[in-house]
Scaffold this active site. Sequence first.
Site, PDB file in Angstrom:
ATOM      1  N   ASP A  22      24.431  80.162  36.610  1.00 54.85           N
ATOM      2  CA  ASP A  22      25.076  81.469  36.631  1.00 54.85           C
ATOM      3  C   ASP A  22      23.974  82.507  36.376  1.00 54.85           C
ATOM      4  O   ASP A  22      22.858  82.148  35.982  1.00 54.85           O
ATOM      5  CB  ASP A  22      26.143  81.485  35.528  1.00 54.85           C
ATOM      6  CG  ASP A  22      26.758  82.846  35.331  1.00 54.85           C
ATOM      7  OD1 ASP A  22      27.210  83.440  36.318  1.00 54.85           O
ATOM      8  OD2 ASP A  22      26.783  83.331  34.168  1.00 54.85           O
ATOM      9  N   ASP A  24      24.313  86.473  35.104  1.00 53.58           N
ATOM     10  CA  ASP A  24      24.419  87.352  33.941  1.00 53.58           C
ATOM     11  C   ASP A  24      24.666  86.521  32.682  1.00 53.58           C
ATOM     12  O   ASP A  24      25.570  85.690  32.663  1.00 53.58           O
ATOM     13  CB  ASP A  24      25.576  88.350  34.126  1.00 53.58           C
ATOM     14  CG  ASP A  24      25.058  89.769  34.202  1.00 53.58           C
ATOM     15  OD1 ASP A  24      24.334  90.175  33.271  1.00 53.58           O
ATOM     16  OD2 ASP A  24      25.358  90.448  35.203  1.00 53.58           O
ATOM     17  N   ASP A 224      27.457  80.933  30.808  1.00 52.15           N
ATOM     18  CA  ASP A 224      27.577  81.532  29.479  1.00 52.15           C
ATOM     19  C   ASP A 224      29.020  81.823  29.097  1.00 52.15           C
ATOM     20  O   ASP A 224      29.275  82.327  28.020  1.00 52.15           O
ATOM     21  CB  ASP A 224      26.744  82.826  29.386  1.00 52.15           C
ATOM     22  CG  ASP A 224      27.329  83.939  30.238  1.00 52.15           C
ATOM     23  OD1 ASP A 224      27.620  83.689  31.423  1.00 52.15           O
ATOM     24  OD2 ASP A 224      27.517  85.050  29.710  1.00 52.15           O
TER      25      ASP A 224
HETATM   26 MG   LIG Z   1      27.596  84.951  33.215  1.00 48.05          MG
END
Ligand SMILES: [Mg+2]
Length: 344
Positions: A22, A24, A224
């Site tokens: 991923d 961000d 995250d």
């Molecule tokens: Mg993310």
Amino acid sequence: MALFTRRSDPTPLSGVDVVLADLDGVVYAGAGALPHAVEALTRAKDGRRLAYITNNASRTDAAVAAHLTSLGLPTAADEVVTSPQAAMRLLATKVAPGATILVVGGEGLTREVEKAGYIVTRSAEDRPAAVVQGFAPDVGWLQLAEAAYALKTPEEDGGIPWIATNTDWTIPQSRGIAPGNGTLVSAVHTAVGRLATVAGKPETPIFDEAVSRFGAHRPLFIGDRLDTDILGAQRAGIDSALVLTGIDRPKQVLAAPPGSRPTYLLGDLRELHEPYPAVRVSGDTVTVGRARVRIDGGDVLIDSDGDRPIDLLRAGATAIWNTGRAIFGFRVPERLYADPFHRP
Ligand SMILES: [Mg+2]
């Protein structure tokens, strides 16, 4: 020759052929790279492929690749899997190329719709064969209204398909948290009483697209967020690592529902390359490295803090998860959800 060869524990990358990350909260926060991310991902490329998965529909794969390259991670456009691409995978199962599609969204989306062989319209008057909706900062009432007009008939009564690139409720901006595509999809939903089919995380089309594009046999997905990244990877049958450099914190990890529990918990991406200590369960006691956590009725007890906060969190999370009980029923010592990890 030694009688006993002591093999160290495998790392999260052992046996992995494709690393899917991923963006961000994993690679960068805003424009800048997160600490250790570039070095650790560069090293992860040794002997395996590295690619990226993003729900963000406002940027093209080429724009994302250029951003990553500028951070020191040389990336080709086709190494970025976007939610508009996953949406096209879904759309192709419902509508043949050549059809006219009503697009709500920006260039990241219109580019993919055209690449897939469809004709883009912005008006319900053009009798589109489907509506595809993704985030762009300039999406406003006029576009949402066109989508609502095109979607007035329920799909079961012959209405056209409606595909959303993703339904993230929020989108982090430098000035704070702003409404994301999920919020805009929800506005149309409220008007028409229909639900969109979703292509991005936590749904599986975006993972299916990545696995098939890279021919992955043993991918590892790094994210995250528990509710999109880890839930989606688990639904897609992919091993996952949650890295604590983004949205979700130790508190959320301890409370993670069964569908959103990662295979690995990492403080930062350097730990991709470190042996992942065995999680040893003995009755109500869980030991990870030198950290030991025990469940005693309604109490979560730390028998040993160990020498690394991440091991304590790994032990505590497993101990709580294994009970099958909700986090709310426990007294949890603050040390267990102290948050010494990097926050963007
Ligand atoms: Mg993310």
